[in-house]
Design a protein around this motif. Structure first.
Motif, short mmCIF file in Angstrom:
data_model
loop_
_atom_site.label_atom_id
_atom_site.label_comp_id
_atom_site.label_asym_id
_atom_site.label_seq_id
_atom_site.Cartn_x
_atom_site.Cartn_y
_atom_site.Cartn_z
N ALA A 108 0.84 -1.20 0.00
CA ALA A 108 0.00 0.00 0.00
C ALA A 108 0.88 1.25 0.00
O ALA A 108 0.60 2.21 -0.73
N VAL A 109 1.94 1.22 0.80
CA VAL A 109 2.85 2.37 0.84
C VAL A 109 3.51 2.56 -0.51
O VAL A 109 3.56 3.67 -1.06
N LYS A 110 3.99 1.44 -1.08
CA LYS A 110 4.62 1.50 -2.40
C LYS A 110 3.67 2.09 -3.43
O LYS A 110 4.04 2.96 -4.22
N ARG A 111 2.42 1.61 -3.38
CA ARG A 111 1.45 2.07 -4.37
C ARG A 111 1.15 3.56 -4.20
O ARG A 111 1.02 4.29 -5.17
N SER A 112 1.11 4.01 -2.94
CA SER A 112 0.80 5.42 -2.74
C SER A 112 1.94 6.30 -3.26
O SER A 112 1.71 7.36 -3.82
#
Lengths: 275, 268
Positions: B196-200
């Motif tokens: 999720a962090v990567k995607r954000s």
């Protein structure tokens, strides 16, 4: 080893992903399942280790219906490597990542240590044993994921899109690796879009379209059948396309392999005539 | 996961879908206020019945039933826990009014889930963001809100993939003591959060490369405009709110009483 009999599967959302699939995979076989997105390839292989249970029909592994076994019990025999390694890596070091499954399966300390060592060596990951899997490159993470499954030495290995995001060199290493495992008697099933990779591996090929199997046979037969391939939205290997375009000169039409093509062309150029 | 399906917008068109999101939100808030103000089972049942026309007009019956099924499960939990606490609190004794109260509280929960489920089922996240924006909320916040709503199904999908991957490595979620079961979720949560962090971060990069935030005042392609249906719903909402508050006032003055449902049923 794996028997699929008239398998139907409907997702809870109502999508019917598999409509009457029958397939037998024998021990030690090397199989590639191909087809366009949404053809049901991944849905099918998820039945092999019990992640999905048939809506109707049956899937048997080693003669036992998958409905009677848990995913953990089945996974001990059928190891599945998923497309995206980021969906499974969570440990602080590569070593721990590989031992996760071994601990789950209840191996003893000593065996775990040995197996981890073996898997690290097998996939050339020894120098990363203490690194975090998250800092590795995409290809390396994929290898860690593969190592973490191979470590428990499952009888059947399922690879979902193993070539995605791999460069040519990694692909070649992967190919050698798969062929070697297969030669040692492991049953290998891979799900892929990569026609050229399949052509080079030369396995048995199963083509799927709309939840059904539309072709099943040797790579040489299936990958040169233009009509069926089109139905599955797959473009034949470039070599096959080339030989098809020069068919009128009497070239054989069932060539998928670069080496075979080379030797045929070599003969023609030197001998001046088509065999 | 199927419970969440009852809150997930799917592109569709109906009278309810075409209503202005701001007015719809006011309507849902009114239902919310009435449900919270009253502790009577009868009122909660009436409020629940009031949801039926909205479901019918919105053509979202099937998805709505999914959220209802999930809500009933939790409502039973609420019912039992209230009854138990009453039972112990009042010295191992339960009156009919305690049952009535517990039923009202469970029904209140169902009403809240029902109305919000209808709201989210018939309102696209885009329009929700637009509604916020045109109510004067800064664009950054609107964008963050819309993105959060939009990524819920993506996250649910990803969680399922991760569960599949870990189960394929012999992980068993439902095994061991309570503490062990909680710990079992670590192999799922870590990849989920990391991804999720990567995607954000990726999202931020892609937004910036499309000139996000380059001008102070953004114009929008669509603008919200109140139509006749919207005025009608707004009028209904305000009327419902005033009437219910007035009735509540009368009740508190002791001028009228709202009848209990259980004694009526038991008598017949």
């Amino acid at each position: 080893m794996i028997e699929v009999d008239n398998l139907f599967y409907r997702y809870p959302s109502g999508v019917e992903a598999l409509r009457g699939v029958s397939l037998e995979i024998r021990r030690g076989e090397f199989l590639a399942i191909m087809g366009k997105n949404g053809a049901g390839k991944t849905t099918l292989v998820k039945h092999f280790n019990g992640l999905l249970k048939p809506t109707s029909g049956s899937v048997k592994v080693d003669g036992v219906d998958t409905r009677e076994l848990s995913v953990a019990e089945l996974s001990r025999k059928v190891g599945m490597v998923f497309q995206n390694p980021d969906h499974q890596l969570f440990c602080e070091t590569v070593e721990e990542e590989i031992s996760f499954a071994l601990k789950n399966f209840g191996f003893d300390e000593e065996t775990i240590e040995k197996r981890v060592e073996w898997a690290l060596h097998l996939l050339d990951l020894e120098r990363y044993r203490k690194s975090s899997p998250l800092v590795l490159s995409g290809g390396e993470r994929k290898r860690v994921a593969l190592a973490s499954v191979l470590a428990w030495d499952p009888e059947v290995l399922i690879l979902d899109e193993p070539t995605i995001g791999q460069d040519q060199r990694q692909k070649e290493i992967l190919r050698q690796f798969i062929l070697q495992l297969n030669a040692q008697g492991k049953t290998v099933v891979m799900v892929t879009h990569d026609v050229e990779f399949v052509a080079e591996c030369n396995p048995r090929v199963v083509l799927m379209s709309d939840g059904r199997i539309i072709a099943d046979g040797a790579a040489k037969t299936v990958l040169t059948d233009f009509k069926t391939l089109r139905e599955a939205s797959i473009i034949p290997p470039q070599i096959t396309q080339l030989f098809s375009s020069i068919a009128k000169y009497g070239f054989p039409q069932d060539v998928i392999d670069l080496w075979e093509a080379k030797s045929i062309l070599h003969d023609v150029l030197l001998g001046g005539k088509v065999r | 996961m199927s419970f969440l399906e009852g809150f997930r917008f799917r592109g569709s068109d109906s009278l309810m879908h075409r209503l202005d999101p701001r007015v719809k939100f006011v309507y849902v808030c009114v239902i919310f206020v009435i449900a919270v103000v009253y502790t009577d089972f009868l009122v909660q049942v009436l409020l629940f019945i009031l949801q039926f026309p909205a479901v019918y007009l919105g053509k979202v019956y099937r998805q709505w039933m999914k959220s209802m099924r999930g809500a009933v499960f939790l409502a039973v939990f609420i019912l039992v826990s209230i009854l138990l606490s009453q039972y112990f609190y009042y010295g191992y004794n339960l009156l009919l009014s305690d049952f009535e109260y517990a039923l009202a509280m469970s029904m209140r929960f169902i009403v809240l889930v029902a109305s919000f489920s209808i709201f989210f089922l018939t309102t696209s996240p885009d329009y929700l963001g637009l509604a916020l924006e045109q109510s004067g909320v800064p664009y950054q916040f609107c964008f963050a809100f819309v993105t959060a709503v939009r990524f819920v199904p993506v996250l649910a999908d990803e969680a399922q993939r991760i569960i599949d991957a870990q189960r394929s490595r012999g992980m068993e979620l439902e095994k061991g003591s309570f503490l062990k079961r909680v710990r079992n979720y670590i192999p799922i949560l870590i990849p989920l959060i990391v991804n999720a962090v990567k995607r954000s971060l990726e999202l931020a990069e892609s937004m910036e490369s499309r000139a996000w935030g380059s001008s102070k005042k953004r114009s929008s392609y669509y603008t919200l405009k109140l139509r006749r249906g919207d005025y009608a719903l707004a009028a209904i909402s305000i009327a419902a709110l005033s009437i219910s508050l007035y009735v509540k006032y009368l009740v508190m003055q002791g001028l009228i009483r709202i009848p209990m449902v259980l004694p009526l049923i038991l008598r017949t």
